[in-house]
Write an enzyme that holds these catalytic residues in place. Structure first.
Site, PDB file in Angstrom:
ATOM      1  N   VAL A 159       0.849  -1.187   0.000  1.00  0.00           N
ATOM      2  CA  VAL A 159       0.000   0.000   0.000  1.00  0.00           C
ATOM      3  C   VAL A 159       0.886   1.239   0.000  1.00  0.00           C
ATOM      4  O   VAL A 159       1.807   1.347   0.806  1.00  0.00           O
ATOM      5  CB  VAL A 159      -0.935   0.022   1.238  1.00  0.00           C
ATOM      6  CG1 VAL A 159      -1.765   1.305   1.255  1.00  0.00           C
ATOM      7  CG2 VAL A 159      -1.843  -1.197   1.252  1.00  0.00           C
ATOM      8  N   ALA A 210       4.507   4.152   2.794  1.00  0.00           N
ATOM      9  CA  ALA A 210       4.043   2.904   2.180  1.00  0.00           C
ATOM     10  C   ALA A 210       4.261   1.773   3.174  1.00  0.00           C
ATOM     11  O   ALA A 210       4.948   1.947   4.184  1.00  0.00           O
ATOM     12  CB  ALA A 210       4.806   2.635   0.882  1.00  0.00           C
ATOM     13  N   LYS A 211       3.683   0.631   2.910  1.00  0.00           N
ATOM     14  CA  LYS A 211       3.909  -0.544   3.758  1.00  0.00           C
ATOM     15  C   LYS A 211       3.477  -1.761   2.971  1.00  0.00           C
ATOM     16  O   LYS A 211       2.638  -1.674   2.081  1.00  0.00           O
ATOM     17  CB  LYS A 211       3.075  -0.434   5.045  1.00  0.00           C
ATOM     18  CG  LYS A 211       3.563  -1.308   6.189  1.00  0.00           C
ATOM     19  CD  LYS A 211       4.693  -0.663   6.973  1.00  0.00           C
ATOM     20  CE  LYS A 211       5.163  -1.526   8.111  1.00  0.00           C
ATOM     21  NZ  LYS A 211       6.063  -0.792   9.021  1.00  0.00           N
ATOM     22  N   GLY A 212       4.064  -2.916   3.337  1.00  0.00           N
ATOM     23  CA  GLY A 212       3.673  -4.152   2.673  1.00  0.00           C
ATOM     24  C   GLY A 212       3.594  -5.285   3.663  1.00  0.00           C
ATOM     25  O   GLY A 212       4.008  -5.149   4.818  1.00  0.00           O
TER      26      GLY A 212
END
Ligand code: NAD
Length: 430
Positions: free
Chosen positions: A74, A119-121
């Site tokens: 995201v 962001a992050k995943g």
């Protein structure tokens, strides 16, 4: 929740009844909106991610069967620069969680003024159930799937819960194979021999310690002899615990996924770190007594460092907390209800979005070093980290005093203004 006419209050892919951590984040944005002045016109930008990618990650297990895992990346906001944020491998990862973590990265990166968006995943998997080969295949397939949106100038992943330098090395290699040249700057938190930065492994814990010492100084609490309790004794909690112990504090209680332990005289943190390295957790450590997990929150201490997962300090345990100061090593460990309880009790909460920003700050140094192919000494890195953390904390402290708000709201004020000012200056395309 506030919304402008012509826009929907929530992205349609979220269940309004099960918002999880994203709901917590939205409440935090609502709390700060009255302080944004004319920039409040843009606040809806913060209430939806710019881009959310869900990927299927199929791999062949060692026993020949095919397993499918769900992965996410995201990008919450890229107004101030490329997306930046970690990748988490955990069985409880959800889209809502990754969205919230990506948004907190936007806030954090703006709070310490590094030129990144957020962001992050993550992958919904318990990596402890996988062999090393399975973990490598999972990491490589995930990287390939999200490869369409990551890149050194687009979005730069890093380690988070259950991911480490080895996983970053596999991600860097997979991305590099796909683009046809070695791209060290696509991830940070890499091993030092592969373009990683000295000091990155300890950076988040060092940042937690740095702001903790600053907060203690400003509130007149001596670190020498201070009683410290730490939840989560991994990268962040373990490093912070060690630095506090080295500075003369006493680590009196520790909790992780293997149990809770206490020692009123203060633990030998070096021995505890070796025990965790050997056994995988703090449970069974000979230098402390076991304690009930529930009792951990009520332990007599001055400083409490949640450094495990989000949603740990809630309305059910916040009332028991005896610490004078909570320094959030983890992301999102305190719910808004618990925040209010702690505020009413006079407990100072140093929020995640400033307290654990040391990791992304040294990630930024790593990325800069990769681009210039010129590497700094550990002394230079630590000195620059401490300077950035102290300056950012001092700025947030003044905003909190001036507006008579919590440090969390103050950090959100500083960060949201920076993000929305960038948004306003860039304008909307087309
Ligand atoms: P890690 O995997 O090294 O350690 C996680 C720790 O949490 C372990 O000690 C584990 O036992 C403990 N834990 C897991 N589930 C638990 C439970 N149910 N109850 C109690 N303890 C539990 O992860 P980390 O990198 O230290 O990250 C910890 C937190 O810090 C996360 O919230 C992460 O998002 C945040 N964070 C990490 C970094 C970083 O650079 N690593 C940067 C910023 C924020």
């Amino acid at each position: 929740m506030a919304s402008h006419s012509g826009t929907h209050p929530l992205p349609s892919y979220l269940d309004p009844n099960h918002l999880g951590p994203w709901g917590v984040y939205l409440q935090q944005v609502d709390r700060v909106t009255p302080y944004l002045g004319s920039l409040a016109r843009w606040v809806e930008t913060l209430k939806r991610p710019k881009r959310a990618l869900i990927v299927d990650v199929p791999i062949e297990l060692d026993n020949g069967t095919i397993a499918h895992f769900e992965g996410y990346r995201v990008q919450h906001n890229t107004s101030r620069g490329p997306g930046k944020g970690g990748v988490r491998f955990h069985q409880d990862v959800t889209l809502s969680e990754v969205m919230a973590l990506s948004a907190w990265m936007s806030i954090k990166n703006a709070a310490v003024n590094v030129p990144y968006g957020g962001a992050k995943g993550g992958i919904r998997v318990d990596p402890k159930t996988l062999s090393k080969g399975e973990l490598e295949r999972l990491t490589r397939r995930y990287t390939s799937e999200i490869g369409i949106i990551i890149g050194p100038s687009k979005d730069i992943p890093a380690p988070d819960v259950n991911t480490n330098g080895q996983i970053m090395a596999w991600m860097m290699d997979t991305y590099s194979m796909n683009v046809g040249s070695t791209a060290t700057g696509v991830v940070t938190g890499k091993p030092v021999d592969l373009g990683g930065s000295l000091g990155r492994v300890e950076a988040t814990g060092r940042g937690v310690f740095t702001v903790g010492v600053e907060a203690a100084r400003l509130t007149g609490m001596p670190i020498e002899g201070a009683r410290v309790a730490v939840q989560g004794f991994g990268n962040v909690g373990g490093t912070a615990g060690k630095l506090f112990a080295d500075a003369g504090a006493k680590v009196v209680a520790v909790q992780d996924h293997t149990g809770s332990i206490q020692n009123d005289k203060g633990m030998d943190v070096t021995a505890l770190l070796a025990h965790v390295q050997k056994t995988g957790g703090v449970g069974g450590f000979a230098g402390a007594e076991p304690m009930a997990n529930d009792a951990f929150w009520g332990v007599a201490c001055d400083i409490l460092i949640p450094a495990a997962l989000e949603g740990q300090i809630t309305e059910h345990n916040a009332g028991k907390i005896q610490a004078k100061m909570v320094i959030e090593g983890a992301n999102g460990p305190t719910t808004p209800e618990a925040d209010d309880i702690l505020h009413d009790k006079g407990v100072l909460v140093v929020p995640d979005v400033i307290a654990n920003a040391g990791g992304v700050t040294v990630s930024y140094f790593e990325w800069v070093q990769d681009f210039s192919s010129f590497f700094w000494t550990e002394e230079e890195i630590n000195a620059r980290l401490v300077r950035i953390m102290k300056e950012a904390f001092a700025g947030v402290w003044h905003v909190a005093q001036d507006n008579k708000v919590s440090l969390r709201t103050a950090t959100f004020i500083v960060a949201c203004k920076r993000i929305l000012h960038a948004r306003e200056m860039r304008g909307l395309y087309p």
